[in-house]
Scaffold this motif. Sequence first.
Motif, mmCIF file in Angstrom:
data_model
loop_
_atom_site.group_PDB
_atom_site.id
_atom_site.type_symbol
_atom_site.label_atom_id
_atom_site.label_comp_id
_atom_site.label_asym_id
_atom_site.label_seq_id
_atom_site.Cartn_x
_atom_site.Cartn_y
_atom_site.Cartn_z
ATOM 1 N N LEU A 4 0.950 -1.212 -0.044
ATOM 2 C CA LEU A 4 0.016 -0.079 0.194
ATOM 3 C C LEU A 4 0.808 0.992 0.032
ATOM 4 N N ASP A 5 1.830 1.248 0.826
ATOM 5 C CA ASP A 5 2.974 2.316 0.893
ATOM 6 C C ASP A 5 3.457 2.504 -0.629
ATOM 7 N N ASP A 6 3.770 1.624 -1.333
ATOM 8 C CA ASP A 6 4.381 1.940 -2.631
ATOM 9 C C ASP A 6 3.399 2.420 -3.522
ATOM 10 N N LYS A 7 2.146 1.865 -3.310
ATOM 11 C CA LYS A 7 0.993 2.347 -4.258
ATOM 12 C C LYS A 7 0.814 3.867 -3.902
ATOM 13 N N ILE A 8 0.854 4.306 -2.559
ATOM 14 C CA ILE A 8 0.451 5.489 -2.247
ATOM 15 C C ILE A 8 1.627 6.493 -2.973
ATOM 16 N N ASN A 9 2.942 6.127 -2.764
ATOM 17 C CA ASN A 9 3.712 7.006 -3.214
ATOM 18 C C ASN A 9 3.654 7.044 -4.878
ATOM 19 N N GLU A 10 3.240 6.032 -5.258
ATOM 20 C CA GLU A 10 3.135 6.123 -6.922
ATOM 21 C C GLU A 10 2.364 7.366 -7.291
ATOM 22 N N HIS A 11 1.157 7.091 -6.571
ATOM 23 C CA HIS A 11 0.163 7.993 -7.325
ATOM 24 C C HIS A 11 -0.323 9.274 -6.577
ATOM 25 N N PHE A 12 0.357 9.579 -5.474
ATOM 26 C CA PHE A 12 0.356 10.815 -4.724
ATOM 27 C C PHE A 12 1.945 11.371 -4.465
ATOM 28 N N ALA A 13 2.776 11.072 -5.513
ATOM 29 C CA ALA A 13 3.999 11.511 -4.938
ATOM 30 C C ALA A 13 4.107 13.226 -4.754
ATOM 31 N N GLY A 14 4.679 13.562 -3.779
ATOM 32 C CA GLY A 14 4.878 14.811 -3.339
ATOM 33 C C GLY A 14 3.909 15.436 -2.452
ATOM 34 N N PHE A 15 2.688 14.533 -2.331
ATOM 35 C CA PHE A 15 1.599 14.897 -1.229
ATOM 36 C C PHE A 15 1.607 13.961 0.013
ATOM 37 N N VAL A 16 2.763 13.154 0.118
ATOM 38 C CA VAL A 16 2.343 12.092 1.102
ATOM 39 C C VAL A 16 3.738 12.282 1.971
#
Length: 687
Positions: A4-16
Amino acid sequence: MTTLDDKINEHFAGFVVRKDLVKAVKGNAIVPTYVLEYLLGQYCATDDEASIETGIETVKEILRKHYVHRSEAGLIQSTIKEKGRYKVIDQISVSLNEKTDSYEATFDNLGIKKVAVDSGTIKAHPKLLVTGVWCIADVQYEFSEDARTSPWMLETIKPIQIARVDYEGYKAARGQFTKDEWIDLLMQSIGFNPDAFGRRSKLLQLMRLIPFVERNYNIIELGPKGTGKSHIYSEFSPHGQLISGGEVTIPKLFVNNSNGRIGLVGYWDVVAFDEFAGREKTANKALVDIMKNYMANKTFSRGVNPMGAEASFAFVGNTDHNVPYMLKNSDLFEVLPPQFHDSAFIDRLHAYLPGWEVDVIRGEMFTRGYGFIVDYLAEILRHLRQEDFSNRPDQHFRISEKISTRDRDAIYKTMSGLLKVIFPAGGESAEDLEELLQLALESRKRVKDQLFRIDATYPEVDFYYLGSDGQKRRVQTVEEQEFPQFYHRRPAQDPKDQETSAEDGDVIEGDDGAPLAPPTASAKPALEEGHHVFAENRKGVSYDKLFGPYIDGARRIIVTDPYVRLRYQVRNMMEFVEMIIRRKAPEDQVAIHLVTAPNEGEIQIQRELLESISDAIIGTGVEFTWAFDTSGTAHARDIVTDTGWKIVLDRGLDIFQPPMRREGFNLGDRLQEHRMAKGFYVTYVRQ
């Protein structure tokens, strides 16, 4: 990092940002979480460990150099004087000096007042006039021989918040996550480890966000201390303001008649009242009356033209007693100050969040995963206030026509808020809608049921909805299922007259009449077939109450449960065996046989744990045996006795939420009745 962390960083890079970094940089700086995450978002919004370490050091250096500690205020003042100007991070408020016709700022930690501010700054940031706002500011020092002129001047100011967000990009990225992944992302965004919470507990946490996405939404949360009730309103968003319930005044909250300046409701999306409970507290009756009018009509007036505002109200406070005590002796609003323990005020609450279902916050409940920078999410939630999702359930469900307009509006506002938080781009299924609709109905029903206790003039309301199949589906609160003997007490009756339900020999029933008390020598309940559903987060459930009456007298019991694999699941099996040992006569012999599935990769550990049950009960008159179903065909989860009863469970013995406490003691580890249950059903069949 998790998938899930990988997916979060993939789609919301710069906002997490990784949520545990806040503790790494905070030190002894008493600043809100959104301030720290704003800085972390500038330097640590990445998954590269080296960049994170560098970013942490940068943020620490910024805080060290520019955050103003009260104890070092004099040193910073000296630095500004010597350098002529200096950048500081502080909480700043502004007031109008009518004698000089100028605006003057006060720096809370720096301890300086009468700092000159130009009108353009006030026009750009009007909230400065209402209450303190955390800012990064350039302060100048120019000494003047004129004693009436302050040497301090505010050159530039930047409130700590993200200026603009891409809402369409946010909605598009939402589509890349499943519903469960998105809920877990939101849980990590508010700082919690989603694995420490059941599904209902997650939704209750997310309900705290509804005031940020819904205009003029009124929610109350009462519960035990230490459950994080006020955290989200004080730390989560720069658009929310947390104030003490006893410190608010009419001019501060609504409008100051002397100068016509609007109060907090005109500038903040959410005004939260902390420590709102307390029977010994008193409130200004005029304030209560204006609040009631505002909560109902979104307007307020103090003898001049009516004014409107959009701020939502959140009321949080601690309860003095547990739920059964309140239900037996008073009502669930008993801790409110007398002026607010008023049916007209309570009726204006859209939802009652049951704080007693929220676990006390512990260290292991915080996440180390990635979540939205809270300021980014706060801006998204603020944008969502413009939307209206309240009509979405109508395509699948129809709320009872007997529910009043006020009740209906409350339910729809809660539904709209939950949909905005979880499904901002739509795409929810009928099943998703039903889950949220039940929670919205229950949250309003909790208010209405207590109103009937407080004021008998309020009519009883049948809270139900119709599905697409036309079937009526009633909604109950969890405490209604858990304590029916107290919940349905009527206001005209004496509490002492209501105690017969729980007397020795009676059976305390769950929803639909499931037996929840063991039989006694004086009176054994008549065993009946039936199907019973138990809500998530319910307490008061145990193997003894669920199964005891149906296994009494059995000499052979077969338990089929393919998921007695992990340590805590084997512990459940041991507790089932312990329950049988307690209930049987000392001279009786009982054989228990378990059919389960092997835990691939850890079969040896599983074998040892199961064998330890057999060894532990030698000499008790109970024999425990087990076998693996290697064919993989045993998917059923049931308990069958040689007395002709079959008990079917959708979760097998795994009906309790797993314990999360790693150290110390937890009452739920010792007594099943004090554990929170998962949502489950049980069916009793006579064979």
